[in-house]
Design an enzyme around this catalytic site. Structure first.
Site, PDB file in Angstrom:
ATOM      1  N   ASN A   1      -9.909  -0.832   0.496  1.00 27.22           N
ATOM      2  CA  ASN A   1      -8.569  -0.643   0.400  1.00 27.22           C
ATOM      3  C   ASN A   1      -8.048  -0.920  -0.976  1.00 27.22           C
ATOM      4  OD1 ASN A   1      -5.724  -0.919   0.622  1.00 27.22           O
ATOM      5  ND2 ASN A   1      -5.732  -1.795   2.581  1.00 27.22           N
TER       6      ASN A   1
ATOM      7  N   CYS B   1       0.743  -1.171  -0.074  1.00 30.49           N
ATOM      8  CA  CYS B   1       0.078   0.086   0.056  1.00 30.49           C
ATOM      9  C   CYS B   1       0.818   1.169   0.000  1.00 30.49           C
ATOM     10  CB  CYS B   1      -1.007   0.040   1.070  1.00 30.49           C
ATOM     11  SG  CYS B   1      -1.784  -1.480   1.316  1.00 30.49           S
TER      12      CYS B   1
ATOM     13  N   HIS C   1      -3.239   7.002   2.509  1.00 30.31           N
ATOM     14  CA  HIS C   1      -3.544   5.557   2.306  1.00 30.31           C
ATOM     15  C   HIS C   1      -5.104   5.319   2.821  1.00 30.31           C
ATOM     16  CE1 HIS C   1      -4.021   1.557   1.221  1.00 30.31           C
ATOM     17  NE2 HIS C   1      -3.637   1.258   2.513  1.00 30.31           N
TER      18      HIS C   1
HETATM   19  O1  UT7 Z   1      -3.403  -1.405   4.104  1.00 25.14           O
HETATM   20  C1  UT7 Z   1      -2.619  -2.058   4.913  1.00 25.14           C
HETATM   21  C2  UT7 Z   1      -3.610  -3.452   4.906  1.00 25.14           C
HETATM   22  N1  UT7 Z   1      -4.150  -3.651   6.353  1.00 25.14           N
HETATM   23  C3  UT7 Z   1      -5.447  -3.128   6.883  1.00 25.14           C
HETATM   24  O2  UT7 Z   1      -5.922  -2.361   5.950  1.00 25.14           O
HETATM   25  C4  UT7 Z   1      -6.071  -3.765   8.029  1.00 25.14           C
HETATM   26  C5  UT7 Z   1      -5.750  -2.966   9.402  1.00 25.14           C
HETATM   27  N2  UT7 Z   1      -6.523  -3.537  10.288  1.00 25.14           N
HETATM   28  C6  UT7 Z   1      -7.994  -3.235  10.512  1.00 25.14           C
HETATM   29  O3  UT7 Z   1      -8.339  -2.575   9.786  1.00 25.14           O
HETATM   30  C7  UT7 Z   1      -8.637  -3.633  11.357  1.00 25.14           C
HETATM   31  O4  UT7 Z   1      -7.850  -4.468  12.423  1.00 25.14           O
HETATM   32  C8  UT7 Z   1      -9.680  -4.715  11.071  1.00 25.14           C
HETATM   33  C9  UT7 Z   1     -10.913  -3.748  10.460  1.00 25.14           C
HETATM   34  C10 UT7 Z   1      -9.108  -5.761  10.058  1.00 25.14           C
HETATM   35  C11 UT7 Z   1     -10.424  -5.307  12.319  1.00 25.14           C
HETATM   36  O5  UT7 Z   1     -10.865  -4.594  13.235  1.00 25.14           O
HETATM   37  P1  UT7 Z   1     -10.820  -4.933  14.741  1.00 25.14           P
HETATM   38  O6  UT7 Z   1     -11.461  -3.679  15.419  1.00 25.14           O
HETATM   39  O7  UT7 Z   1      -9.089  -4.970  14.827  1.00 25.14           O
HETATM   40  O8  UT7 Z   1     -11.398  -6.368  15.123  1.00 25.14           O
HETATM   41  P2  UT7 Z   1     -10.915  -7.528  15.473  1.00 25.14           P
HETATM   42  O9  UT7 Z   1      -9.900  -8.137  14.582  1.00 25.14           O
HETATM   43  O10 UT7 Z   1     -10.325  -7.409  16.824  1.00 25.14           O
HETATM   44  O11 UT7 Z   1     -12.257  -8.429  15.558  1.00 25.14           O
HETATM   45  C12 UT7 Z   1     -13.127  -8.102  16.408  1.00 25.14           C
HETATM   46  C13 UT7 Z   1     -14.428  -9.131  16.281  1.00 25.14           C
HETATM   47  C14 UT7 Z   1     -13.538 -10.822  16.256  1.00 25.14           C
HETATM   48  O12 UT7 Z   1     -14.760 -11.545  16.884  1.00 25.14           O
HETATM   49  P3  UT7 Z   1     -14.623 -11.988  18.614  1.00 25.14           P
HETATM   50  O13 UT7 Z   1     -13.284 -12.674  18.316  1.00 25.14           O
HETATM   51  O14 UT7 Z   1     -14.504 -10.910  19.175  1.00 25.14           O
HETATM   52  O15 UT7 Z   1     -15.874 -12.583  18.689  1.00 25.14           O
HETATM   53  C15 UT7 Z   1     -13.751 -11.040  15.137  1.00 25.14           C
HETATM   54  O16 UT7 Z   1     -14.171 -12.511  14.700  1.00 25.14           O
HETATM   55  O17 UT7 Z   1     -15.037  -9.128  14.897  1.00 25.14           O
HETATM   56  C16 UT7 Z   1     -14.869 -10.470  14.211  1.00 25.14           C
HETATM   57  N3  UT7 Z   1     -14.857  -9.985  12.764  1.00 25.14           N
HETATM   58  C17 UT7 Z   1     -16.017  -9.829  11.968  1.00 25.14           C
HETATM   59  N4  UT7 Z   1     -17.485  -9.774  12.251  1.00 25.14           N
HETATM   60  C18 UT7 Z   1     -18.225  -9.640  11.443  1.00 25.14           C
HETATM   61  C19 UT7 Z   1     -13.696 -10.162  12.144  1.00 25.14           C
HETATM   62  N5  UT7 Z   1     -14.062  -9.641  10.773  1.00 25.14           N
HETATM   63  C20 UT7 Z   1     -15.541  -9.514  10.842  1.00 25.14           C
HETATM   64  C21 UT7 Z   1     -16.508  -9.446   9.975  1.00 25.14           C
HETATM   65  N6  UT7 Z   1     -17.616  -9.531  10.127  1.00 25.14           N
HETATM   66  N7  UT7 Z   1     -15.972  -9.048   8.477  1.00 25.14           N
END
Ligand code: UT7
Length: 360
Positions: free
Chosen positions: A278, A110, A248
């Protein structure tokens, strides 16, 4: 002699995949995706990244009012090239009909466009080139495992391009800070693609994105803030001197956190992640092109472009916009027509992945 942007263009493939569409194939919801990322939809391409990049390039060349033959180099930033060999830059050269030009691909995730600006600035500042086409295009939906809800909702397809030329003393790229933390490379990776792939053991469905979202989130914020402080210090500018921040576009929460830590007024921050998701290297040039079209960039504006991505790479560019805010010409370049919806385009892969990973 700093490189200045004299032409801009972008290409968004027509098919849209909404959050509600995704909720029909994986266990997610519009509410979760919007709250955690700010993304409402993304584009899905029916053509490869070189074709997306070509159309963005033709639009940028028209905006700059210059012919492909007048280019000295084509630089293509992407993590989803059309082919590994030859470079996608050389394919774009062929399709533009340019007989002889330098052509190369950059793979910096990115951060590819910000790295690209620094590379092009070096080519122009050293006198090796006078006019360079910098294209960034991604077809990230090609990589996605539609059963992995944590990754599949984040990415989309698109292309952006800029023509860069030597500007006058006051304009162009003022500073760039580039960095990479290879020790953390595993946080964002496509593990089974390249010569690491066992051609007998692996099949094409093994090629998907491995991802530690939380780790990337934290590092993205600190990396973009750090690089921004460096370019401001290098040029003696304060954050209040910045007229437009074009970060970005990965996640609205990341953009908000970076803006808050830097103290940038929210009305100076350009975002379109809600409509594109993204698009990796393509996100900043798509945003530049849309920002100019929407009148968000004025002559002489100071643009701040922080980025973060696979590598784990980071960077920021500080650029003084030149005098041109209206395109010299319009291009009638367009993608081959397609009426397929986003869901229709991803359906065959989504079905195969669901059969393979029924528990996801
Ligand atoms: O350009 C560089 C590329 N990288 C990125 O763009 C990613 C950067 N990171 C992020 O944008 C965020 O970390 C995410 C959007 C990927 C995740 O957000 P988060 O607030 O860090 O969520 P999390 O990973 O802590 O997940 C929270 C919960 C989990 O469930 P439990 O374990 O709390 O029961 C996940 O399983 O949300 C769940 N989850 C979802 N639920 C519904 C993860 N993905 C999804 C989804 N829909 N798509």
């Amino acid at each position: 002699m700093a490189a200045t942007i004299t032409g801009w263009g972008h290409c968004a493939p027509p098919a849209i995949l909404t959050n509600d569409d995704l909720a029909t194939i994986t266990d997610t919801s519009d509410e979760w995706i919007v709250t955690r990322t700010g993304i409402r939809q993304r584009h899905v391409s029916h053509v490869n990244s070189g074709q997306l990049g070509l159309v963005a390039a033709q639009r940028a060349l028209a905006a700059a009012g210059c012919s492909p033959e007048s280019l000295d180099a084509i630089v293509f930033a992407s993590v989803s090239p059309e082919l590994i060999i030859p470079s996608t830059a050389s394919l774009i050269q062929k399709r533009l009909g340019v007989a002889d030009v330098a052509a190369m691909d950059l793979n910096v995730g990115c951060s590819g466009f910000v790295y690209g600006l620094a590379v092009v600035n070096g080519l122009i500042g050293s006198g090796v080139c006078r006019r360079v086409l910098l294209v960034a295009a991604e077809r990230l939906t090609w990589y996605l495992d539609w059963t992995r809800r944590d990754v599949a909702v984040l990415f989309g397809d698109g292309a952006g391009a800029c023509v860069l030329e030597a500007g006058d003393a006051e304009e162009g790229l003022l500073a760039a800070d580039l960095g990479n933390d290879g020790a953390a490379a595993g946080a964002l990776m496509v593990p089974n693609f390249g010569t690491a792939m066992d051609r007998i053991k692996h099949d094409m469905l093994d090629i998907t994105v491995d991802f530690d979202g939380r780790e990337i989130f934290k590092r993205a914020v600190t990396g973009m803030v750090r690089s921004t402080h460096t370019v401001l210090e290098q040029t003696g500018h304060g954050i209040d001197d910045v007229d437009v921040m074009i970060p970005h576009q990965a996640n609205l929460r990341i953009i908000d956190a970076v803006g808050q830590k830097l103290g940038v007024a929210s009305d100076k921050v350009f975002t379109n992640v809600d409509r594109y998701g993204n698009t990796s290297a393509a996100s900043i040039p798509i945003a530049i092109s849309e920002a100019v079209e929407q009148g968000r960039i004025s002559a002489g504006d100071l643009l701040l472009m922080p980025a973060f991505g696979a590598g784990l790479s980071r960077g920021a560019a500080l650029l003084r916009w030149g005098q041109r805010t209206n395109p010299v010409d319009q291009s009638d370049a367009a993608l081959p027509e397609s009426s397929a919806t986003g869901l229709e385009l991803i359906a065959p892969n989504a079905k195969a992945m669901r059969e393979r990973n029924p528990k996801n």
